[in-house]
Design a protein around this motif. Structure first.
Motif, PDB file in Angstrom:
ATOM      1  N   LEU A  27      -2.401   8.181  -5.820  1.00 14.89           N
ATOM      2  CA  LEU A  27      -1.204   9.350  -5.096  1.00 14.89           C
ATOM      3  C   LEU A  27      -2.084  10.568  -6.468  1.00 14.89           C
ATOM      4  N   ASN A  28      -2.628  10.139  -7.776  1.00 20.04           N
ATOM      5  CA  ASN A  28      -2.695  10.250  -8.665  1.00 20.04           C
ATOM      6  C   ASN A  28      -4.391  10.840  -8.573  1.00 20.04           C
ATOM      7  N   THR A  29      -4.789   9.913  -8.402  1.00 17.52           N
ATOM      8  CA  THR A  29      -6.403  10.214  -8.558  1.00 17.52           C
ATOM      9  C   THR A  29      -7.360   9.257  -7.452  1.00 17.52           C
ATOM     10  N   GLY A  30      -6.802   9.034  -6.386  1.00 19.13           N
ATOM     11  CA  GLY A  30      -7.307   7.602  -6.003  1.00 19.13           C
ATOM     12  C   GLY A  30      -7.035   7.767  -4.191  1.00 19.13           C
ATOM     13  N   ALA A  31      -7.212   6.728  -3.615  1.00 18.94           N
ATOM     14  CA  ALA A  31      -7.594   7.315  -1.908  1.00 18.94           C
ATOM     15  C   ALA A  31      -6.065   7.528  -1.294  1.00 18.94           C
ATOM     16  N   ALA A  32      -4.734   7.322  -1.985  1.00 16.77           N
ATOM     17  CA  ALA A  32      -3.271   8.098  -1.500  1.00 16.77           C
ATOM     18  C   ALA A  32      -3.306   9.117  -0.809  1.00 16.77           C
TER      19      ALA A  32
ATOM     20  N   ILE B  77       4.108   0.171 -11.302  1.00 19.45           N
ATOM     21  CA  ILE B  77       5.292   0.462  -9.817  1.00 19.45           C
ATOM     22  C   ILE B  77       5.843   2.045 -10.043  1.00 19.45           C
ATOM     23  N   GLY B  78       4.918   2.868 -11.304  1.00 18.17           N
ATOM     24  CA  GLY B  78       5.570   4.478 -10.582  1.00 18.17           C
ATOM     25  C   GLY B  78       5.409   5.231  -9.629  1.00 18.17           C
ATOM     26  N   HIS B  79       5.766   6.188 -10.240  1.00 15.29           N
ATOM     27  CA  HIS B  79       5.870   7.379  -8.701  1.00 15.29           C
ATOM     28  C   HIS B  79       3.971   7.489  -9.492  1.00 15.29           C
ATOM     29  N   TYR B  80       3.430   7.804  -9.889  1.00 19.48           N
ATOM     30  CA  TYR B  80       2.597   8.472 -10.903  1.00 19.48           C
ATOM     31  C   TYR B  80       1.591   7.849 -11.691  1.00 19.48           C
ATOM     32  N   GLY B  81       0.606   7.555 -10.484  1.00 22.31           N
ATOM     33  CA  GLY B  81      -0.491   6.468 -10.407  1.00 22.31           C
ATOM     34  C   GLY B  81       0.154   5.114  -9.639  1.00 22.31           C
ATOM     35  N   GLY B  82       1.571   4.812  -9.427  1.00 24.03           N
ATOM     36  CA  GLY B  82       1.387   3.746  -8.915  1.00 24.03           C
ATOM     37  C   GLY B  82       2.147   3.422  -7.997  1.00 24.03           C
ATOM     38  N   LEU B  83       3.146   1.888  -7.890  1.00 25.49           N
ATOM     39  CA  LEU B  83       3.172   2.179  -6.147  1.00 25.49           C
ATOM     40  C   LEU B  83       4.270   2.961  -5.517  1.00 25.49           C
ATOM     41  N   ALA B  84       4.906   3.487  -6.172  1.00 25.73           N
ATOM     42  CA  ALA B  84       5.928   4.442  -5.903  1.00 25.73           C
ATOM     43  C   ALA B  84       5.703   5.368  -5.238  1.00 25.73           C
ATOM     44  N   GLY B  85       4.424   6.178  -5.858  1.00 22.85           N
ATOM     45  CA  GLY B  85       3.986   7.066  -5.910  1.00 22.85           C
ATOM     46  C   GLY B  85       2.753   7.286  -4.187  1.00 22.85           C
ATOM     47  N   ILE B  86       2.249   5.886  -4.093  1.00 20.31           N
ATOM     48  CA  ILE B  86       1.571   5.194  -2.923  1.00 20.31           C
ATOM     49  C   ILE B  86       2.631   5.505  -1.490  1.00 20.31           C
ATOM     50  N   GLY B  87       4.336   4.365  -2.129  1.00 18.67           N
ATOM     51  CA  GLY B  87       4.788   4.277  -1.541  1.00 18.67           C
ATOM     52  C   GLY B  87       5.257   5.961  -0.411  1.00 18.67           C
ATOM     53  N   ALA B  88       5.378   7.002  -1.384  1.00 18.01           N
ATOM     54  CA  ALA B  88       5.951   8.023  -0.545  1.00 18.01           C
ATOM     55  C   ALA B  88       4.703   8.255   0.704  1.00 18.01           C
ATOM     56  N   VAL B  89       3.488   8.356   0.146  1.00 15.70           N
ATOM     57  CA  VAL B  89       2.683   8.188   1.273  1.00 15.70           C
ATOM     58  C   VAL B  89       2.878   8.110   2.551  1.00 15.70           C
ATOM     59  N   LEU B  90       3.143   6.895   2.312  1.00 13.94           N
ATOM     60  CA  LEU B  90       2.969   5.715   3.252  1.00 13.94           C
ATOM     61  C   LEU B  90       4.151   6.290   4.140  1.00 13.94           C
ATOM     62  N   LEU B  91       5.679   6.773   3.119  1.00 11.72           N
ATOM     63  CA  LEU B  91       6.605   7.276   4.171  1.00 11.72           C
ATOM     64  C   LEU B  91       5.455   7.884   5.012  1.00 11.72           C
ATOM     65  N   GLU B  92       5.624   8.846   4.628  1.00 13.26           N
ATOM     66  CA  GLU B  92       5.115   9.899   5.897  1.00 13.26           C
ATOM     67  C   GLU B  92       4.063   9.188   6.793  1.00 13.26           C
ATOM     68  N   PHE B  93       3.306   8.830   6.322  1.00 14.86           N
ATOM     69  CA  PHE B  93       2.230   8.118   7.453  1.00 14.86           C
ATOM     70  C   PHE B  93       3.057   7.435   8.564  1.00 14.86           C
ATOM     71  N   ALA B  94       4.201   6.259   8.558  1.00 17.50           N
ATOM     72  CA  ALA B  94       4.572   5.839   8.811  1.00 17.50           C
ATOM     73  C   ALA B  94       5.686   6.546  10.102  1.00 17.50           C
ATOM     74  N   ASP B  95       5.973   7.945   9.447  1.00 18.84           N
ATOM     75  CA  ASP B  95       6.904   8.880  10.116  1.00 18.84           C
ATOM     76  C   ASP B  95       6.224   9.308  11.450  1.00 18.84           C
ATOM     77  N   HIS B  96       4.225   9.258  11.472  1.00 15.07           N
ATOM     78  CA  HIS B  96       3.789   9.967  11.599  1.00 15.07           C
ATOM     79  C   HIS B  96       3.530   8.122  12.865  1.00 15.07           C
ATOM     80  N   ASP B  97       3.077   7.340  12.635  1.00 14.70           N
ATOM     81  CA  ASP B  97       3.125   6.528  13.300  1.00 14.70           C
ATOM     82  C   ASP B  97       3.244   4.595  12.665  1.00 14.70           C
ATOM     83  N   SER B  98       3.998   4.476  13.506  1.00 15.10           N
ATOM     84  CA  SER B  98       4.670   3.455  13.398  1.00 15.10           C
ATOM     85  C   SER B  98       4.508   2.145  13.033  1.00 15.10           C
ATOM     86  N   ALA B  99       2.762   2.341  13.083  1.00 14.82           N
ATOM     87  CA  ALA B  99       2.059   0.158  12.518  1.00 14.82           C
ATOM     88  C   ALA B  99       1.986   0.501  10.888  1.00 14.82           C
ATOM     89  N   TYR B 100       2.250   1.659  10.231  1.00 15.15           N
ATOM     90  CA  TYR B 100       2.577   1.727   9.123  1.00 15.15           C
ATOM     91  C   TYR B 100       3.297   1.709   8.234  1.00 15.15           C
TER      92      TYR B 100
END
Length: 466
Positions: free
Chosen positions: A71-76, A125-148
């Motif tokens: 989330l910080n610096t990459g594709a998420a 695993i963290g929010h800043y740079g890790g899985l928890a931040g990526i997960g927050a992005v995936l939650l939004e995508f999953a709300d848009h499209d259940s495929a995520y």
């Protein structure tokens, strides 16, 4: 004696009804299109469905500390902005970029589980740079499209599986309570519990919440503090204690408040109140305004270590307690930014820092957010001027619009024009998108939803509810 009224300057000078030559600024849709051109300059297709991004298109060999997926610096982060822009503006180019970015995230996040940012074990695993931040992005995508949804569940299940592997605490990941550490993971787990409907994530968040409660350092008059990150983990002398939304007591107040809202447990609410009292005790108050001194004696206005983070913390505690004094503290810190000469002036601790994490875009988010919470036109006027200030400090040419910016936490010594969310163009574009939506709503247009991350307490709708 009443404090002097705050006057917001115009950064678009007009003489006799005519824009003064050489001072022209683009409208926000034009500016956003220019920023997106710079974001797109960093894209490298992987296959027909996914792309990765070079963090700094001027320097393709540059490797950001938080890596290419985060989330910080990459594709998420690219995906996060692009999905928000697609929803708000209806541009298929934004939606397509969002799909390409999130496809790479889904394919690559497992490669970064064991990352250790800033040398701290478990921060992958963290929010800043890790899985928890990526997960927050995936939650939004999953709300848009259940495929995520399956990808989101797999990621959050991995977070649960990694408990106790690093950090020395059976319920956590980093051994630190700060948002940089376990506190940020808690925020993401709370969001996952609500949006995926899985109580396991809430239980995991509560288990870390118990550890945070146990780490309280009571002070006088109902004010408490927490140690966010042990200074030696960041190679600092043991007597140096870091504060701020990302690193210290400020962010922990917000975590406790979010736990209170999610669980209804009065222990979290009361602890959040004591943490907020600790922040207030440390503040410097001048008239109707407040600031918080950073290590080194400066007063930062970003959200990682500055006033924008304090505003988030007090607003979060207000949402947990309903106490109007906590909202008033948030407004005091907002007025502290304005009374320091913002927009236009960048005081020590804020110069050459333009992005979401530490700088001017975080201030813009605060001004728009305070308008959404209060409907006070002062804050929308301040946001308009702050947006203009950001545009003035940008570089725009055939490559696109971008900001050469310093950072308090990434490698220093070079002004970098990154494309990511926390320290780059995507995050700045998101703040400008919120401003554009707020101005349109204030002028009679429709309210639009622009999503918020778990560490952000401001409303999603672009028109005040009050």
């Amino acid at each position: 004696m009443s404090p002097e009224a705050i006057t917001i300057p115009s950064l678009r000078p007009v003489v006799d009804g005519i824009r003064f030559p050489g001072t022209e600024l683009p409208d926000l849709p034009t500016a956003l299109a220019e920023v997106e051109r710079w974001i797109d300059a960093g894209e490298t297709p992987i296959d027909e469905r996914s792309s990765r991004w070079t963090a700094w298109p001027d320097r393709p060999d540059f490797e950001p500390i938080y890596g290419p997926v985060s989330l910080n610096t990459g594709a998420a982060g690219i995906a996060w902005y692009s999905l928000a822009a697609a929803d708000a503006l209806g541009d298929e180019a934004d939606a397509a970029r969002a799909r390409r970015a999130i496809a790479h995230v889904v394919d690559a996040w497992r490669d970064h589980v064991e990352d250790a940012f800033l040398g701290i074990a478990g921060t992958g695993i963290g929010h800043y740079g890790g899985l928890a931040g990526i997960g927050a992005v995936l939650l939004e995508f999953a709300d848009h499209d259940s495929a995520y949804r399956d990808a989101a569940v797999a990621l959050y299940d991995t977070i649960l599986e990694r408990r106790g592997v690093t950090g020395g605490r059976p319920a956590g990941w980093t051994g630190s309570d700060a948002l940089l550490g376990d506190g940020g993971v808690v925020l993401s787990l709370l969001a996952a519990a609500e949006r995926l409907g899985d109580a396991r994530y809430l239980d995991a968040a509560k288990a870390v919440g118990e550890l945070i409660l146990a780490d309280e350092r009571p002070g006088a008059d109902g004010a408490s503090t927490w140690l966010g990150v042990a200074p030696e983990l960041l190679h600092l002398p043991p007597e140096v204690e870091l504060d701020g939304f990302e690193l210290g007591n400020v962010g922990i107040a917000f975590v406790l408040a979010r736990l209170a809202v999610a669980t209804g447990d009065a222990r979290y609410r009361d602890a959040a109140t004591r943490a907020a009292a600790g922040i207030a005790r440390a503040a410097t108050i001048v008239g109707d305004a407040a600031v918080l001194q950073r290590m080194g004696g400066t007063y930062s206005f970003g959200y990682c270590t500055g006033s924008s983070g304090v505003i988030r913390a007090f607003l979060g505690v207000h949402q947990a307690t309903g106490d109007p004094e906590h909202l008033e503290w948030a407004l005091r810190f907002g007025r502290g930014i304005l009374r320091s000469g913002v927009p236009m002036r960048q005081t020590p601790g804020n110069a050459w820092v333009h992005h979401q994490c530490c700088g001017s875009a975080a201030v813009l988010e605060s001004f728009v957010g305070l308008w959404l919470v209060t409907a006070d036109p002062l804050w929308l006027d301040a946001a308009r001027a702050q947006g203009d200030d950001l545009l003035i400090r940008s570089v725009a040419d055939a490559k696109g619009r971008r900001w050469y910016s310093e950072s308090h936490v990434l490698p220093t010594g070079t002004l970098k024009a990154e494309v990511g969310h926390q320290v780059g163009a995507s995050g700045i574009a998101l703040s400008l998108l919120r401003l554009h939506a707020a101005v349109a709503a204030a002028e009679g247009g429709p309210s639009v939803r622009i999503p918020r991350l778990p560490d952000d307490p401001f409303p999603e709708e672009s028109r005040p509810a009050v």
